[in-house]
Scaffold this motif. Structure first.
Motif, PDB file in Angstrom:
ATOM      1  N   ARG A 261      34.043  41.060  46.021  1.00 58.66           N
ATOM      2  CA  ARG A 261      34.860  42.377  45.769  1.00 58.66           C
ATOM      3  C   ARG A 261      36.297  42.289  45.216  1.00 58.66           C
ATOM      4  O   ARG A 261      36.793  43.211  44.522  1.00 58.66           O
ATOM      5  CB  ARG A 261      34.933  43.281  47.398  1.00 58.66           C
ATOM      6  N   THR A 262      36.822  41.188  45.491  1.00 60.57           N
ATOM      7  CA  THR A 262      37.982  40.844  44.952  1.00 60.57           C
ATOM      8  C   THR A 262      38.154  39.885  43.791  1.00 60.57           C
ATOM      9  O   THR A 262      37.564  38.959  43.873  1.00 60.57           O
ATOM     10  CB  THR A 262      38.890  40.592  46.001  1.00 60.57           C
ATOM     11  N   VAL A 263      38.988  40.250  42.732  1.00 55.79           N
ATOM     12  CA  VAL A 263      38.990  39.332  41.555  1.00 55.79           C
ATOM     13  C   VAL A 263      40.569  38.830  41.643  1.00 55.79           C
ATOM     14  O   VAL A 263      41.550  39.782  41.582  1.00 55.79           O
ATOM     15  CB  VAL A 263      38.712  39.907  40.143  1.00 55.79           C
ATOM     16  N   THR A 264      40.765  37.671  41.224  1.00 52.70           N
ATOM     17  CA  THR A 264      42.351  37.114  41.294  1.00 52.70           C
ATOM     18  C   THR A 264      42.394  36.292  40.049  1.00 52.70           C
ATOM     19  O   THR A 264      41.597  35.620  39.643  1.00 52.70           O
ATOM     20  CB  THR A 264      42.511  36.240  42.488  1.00 52.70           C
ATOM     21  N   VAL A 265      43.410  36.861  39.098  1.00 54.53           N
ATOM     22  CA  VAL A 265      43.766  36.220  37.827  1.00 54.53           C
ATOM     23  C   VAL A 265      44.931  35.036  38.317  1.00 54.53           C
ATOM     24  O   VAL A 265      45.848  35.585  38.889  1.00 54.53           O
ATOM     25  CB  VAL A 265      43.966  36.920  36.608  1.00 54.53           C
ATOM     26  N   LYS A 266      44.770  33.838  37.833  1.00 59.32           N
ATOM     27  CA  LYS A 266      45.940  32.993  37.907  1.00 59.32           C
ATOM     28  C   LYS A 266      46.428  32.754  36.334  1.00 59.32           C
ATOM     29  O   LYS A 266      45.336  32.509  35.489  1.00 59.32           O
ATOM     30  CB  LYS A 266      45.151  31.889  38.500  1.00 59.32           C
TER      31      LYS A 266
ATOM     32  N   LEU B  79      45.191  40.706  33.682  1.00 53.60           N
ATOM     33  CA  LEU B  79      46.223  39.993  32.849  1.00 53.60           C
ATOM     34  C   LEU B  79      47.140  40.696  32.036  1.00 53.60           C
ATOM     35  O   LEU B  79      48.320  40.346  31.632  1.00 53.60           O
ATOM     36  CB  LEU B  79      45.214  38.988  32.196  1.00 53.60           C
ATOM     37  N   ASP B  80      46.540  41.880  31.527  1.00 53.21           N
ATOM     38  CA  ASP B  80      47.287  42.863  30.814  1.00 53.21           C
ATOM     39  C   ASP B  80      48.443  43.387  31.470  1.00 53.21           C
ATOM     40  O   ASP B  80      49.871  43.670  31.162  1.00 53.21           O
ATOM     41  CB  ASP B  80      46.557  43.793  30.121  1.00 53.21           C
ATOM     42  N   GLU B  81      48.238  43.647  32.711  1.00 54.19           N
ATOM     43  CA  GLU B  81      49.516  43.966  33.710  1.00 54.19           C
ATOM     44  C   GLU B  81      50.427  42.950  33.926  1.00 54.19           C
ATOM     45  O   GLU B  81      51.557  43.057  33.797  1.00 54.19           O
ATOM     46  CB  GLU B  81      48.893  44.443  35.057  1.00 54.19           C
TER      47      GLU B  81
END
Length: 346
Positions: free
Chosen positions: A190-195, A230-232
């Motif tokens: 349910r949750t996606v995290t971008v590093k 990533l755009d944010e």
């Protein structure tokens, strides 16, 4: 004359350890040199008897060096025992807090308190911790650390200065690899995290959760959400100066995920600290405090506060999402999980 097959292992085993170590060091140094020539990137390396030790050793000479752990018990203990338990792969923040609450700070403590570890954790987790305390990885025995998986991710390092189109293309490749790994393990998240590691070496983590009842697994879905996140980040740090050195995607909050024994231990320890006392117990405590005793209880400062923000909240009264780093629960919302993102960036 008949040709006799040569056994490479027999030849290597007949050589002194120092000769083999020197040959391995030269080989790894050549590998690092080739990476630098091809990509312009520096890298560190670890040489050790197994994967667990080699991974830890690779951190000892960052960003551009290598470290050798000799294949002997004394050498392994000399390298491993002084290290904090957090350095061992598989020991996260929550497990580190639990061990610390019982005075287990470094790997030497972990080995010394091996009987206590057996009582605290389930068999699979305890076995993993005890193997780690003597420098044995799961690859040595063919075993793996059981228990519910909390997250899965992939990341990639590259040279700074990529265009936005090239960055998005790399992100899509990462999403494809992550999706394939999730399909093999039948995981839906349910949750996606971008590093993202910026060209300034600052690291930013930002998460987003999809609505309740929706789960992600396909490369297209992961790439779409990751690109939007990533755009944010790019807008926050300035589009003109936005340049990355590392990108990663991590998925958490899996479908049908259940709490492990660590959450139960945290609940128990937290209840000891927060449980209200009855009037009779309070009066008895006051009377005993006014009278000297041969053995006094340890002071409050000797205890680790397990109610700090890094420990998951055991009470859930609404829809929550977990931090991919420390597993703390945050209320889910439709605005990009602002509270969770602020916590991660802190």
């Amino acid at each position: 004359v008949r040709d006799v097959p040569v056994d490479p292992y027999k030849i290597l085993s007949s050589l002194p350890d120092r000769v083999c170590a020197a040959a391995a060091a030269r080989t790894v140094n050549e590998m690092r040199s080739r990476v630098r020539e091809r990509t312009g990137l520096t890298c560190s390396a670890g040489l050790a008897p197994n994967f667990l030790l080699a991974k830890i050793a690779s951190d000892a000479r960052k960003p551009d060096g290598q470290y050798l752990v000799s294949p002997s018990n004394d050498a392994v203990n000399h390298f491993l025992h002084p290290l904090p338990v957090r350095k061992v792969g598989g020991i996260g923040r929550v497990r580190d807090k639990i061990l610390g609450a019982f005075g287990i700070k470094n790997v030497k403590d972990l080995y010394r308190e091996r009987a206590l570890v057996r009582l605290l954790f389930k068999e699979a987790s305890a076995s993993f911790l005890l193997r780690a305390s003597v420098g044995c990885s799961s690859s040595d025995s063919g075993e793996s650390d059981d228990g519910p998986q909390k997250g899965i991710g992939k990341e990639r390092t590259f040279r700074a200065g990529q265009s936005w189109a090239e960055t998005v293309s790399r992100l899509e490749d990462i999403a494809l690899g992550l999706s394939e790994a999730m399909q093999k393990k039948e995981l839906w998240a349910r949750t996606v995290t971008v590093k993202a590691k910026l060209h300034t070496f600052d690291v930013v983590n930002r998460s987003r959760s999809v609505p309740r009842g929706v789960f992600l697994q396909s490369a297209q879905d992961l790439a779409a959400h990751a690109t939007s996140i990533l755009d944010e980040i790019r807008r926050d740090f300035g589009k003109e100066q936005f340049s990355l050195r590392l990108l990663g995607i991590r998925c958490t909050n899996f479908k049908d995920a259940q709490d492990g024994e660590e959450t139960s231990i945290v609940k128990y320890l937290t209840s000891l600290k927060t449980k209200p006392r009855s009037a009779t117990a309070a009066a008895a405590a006051q009377n005993s405090a006014s009278q000297p005793s041969e053995k006094s209880l340890p002071s409050e400062k000797n205890y680790v506060d397990l109610t700090e923000e890094s420990v998951p909240n055991p009470i859930e009264t609404a829809e929550f999402v977990s931090c991919p780093v420390c597993q703390r629960k945050f209320p889910a919302d439709e605005n990009g999980n602002d509270a969770l993102n602020i916590h991660i960036d802190a």
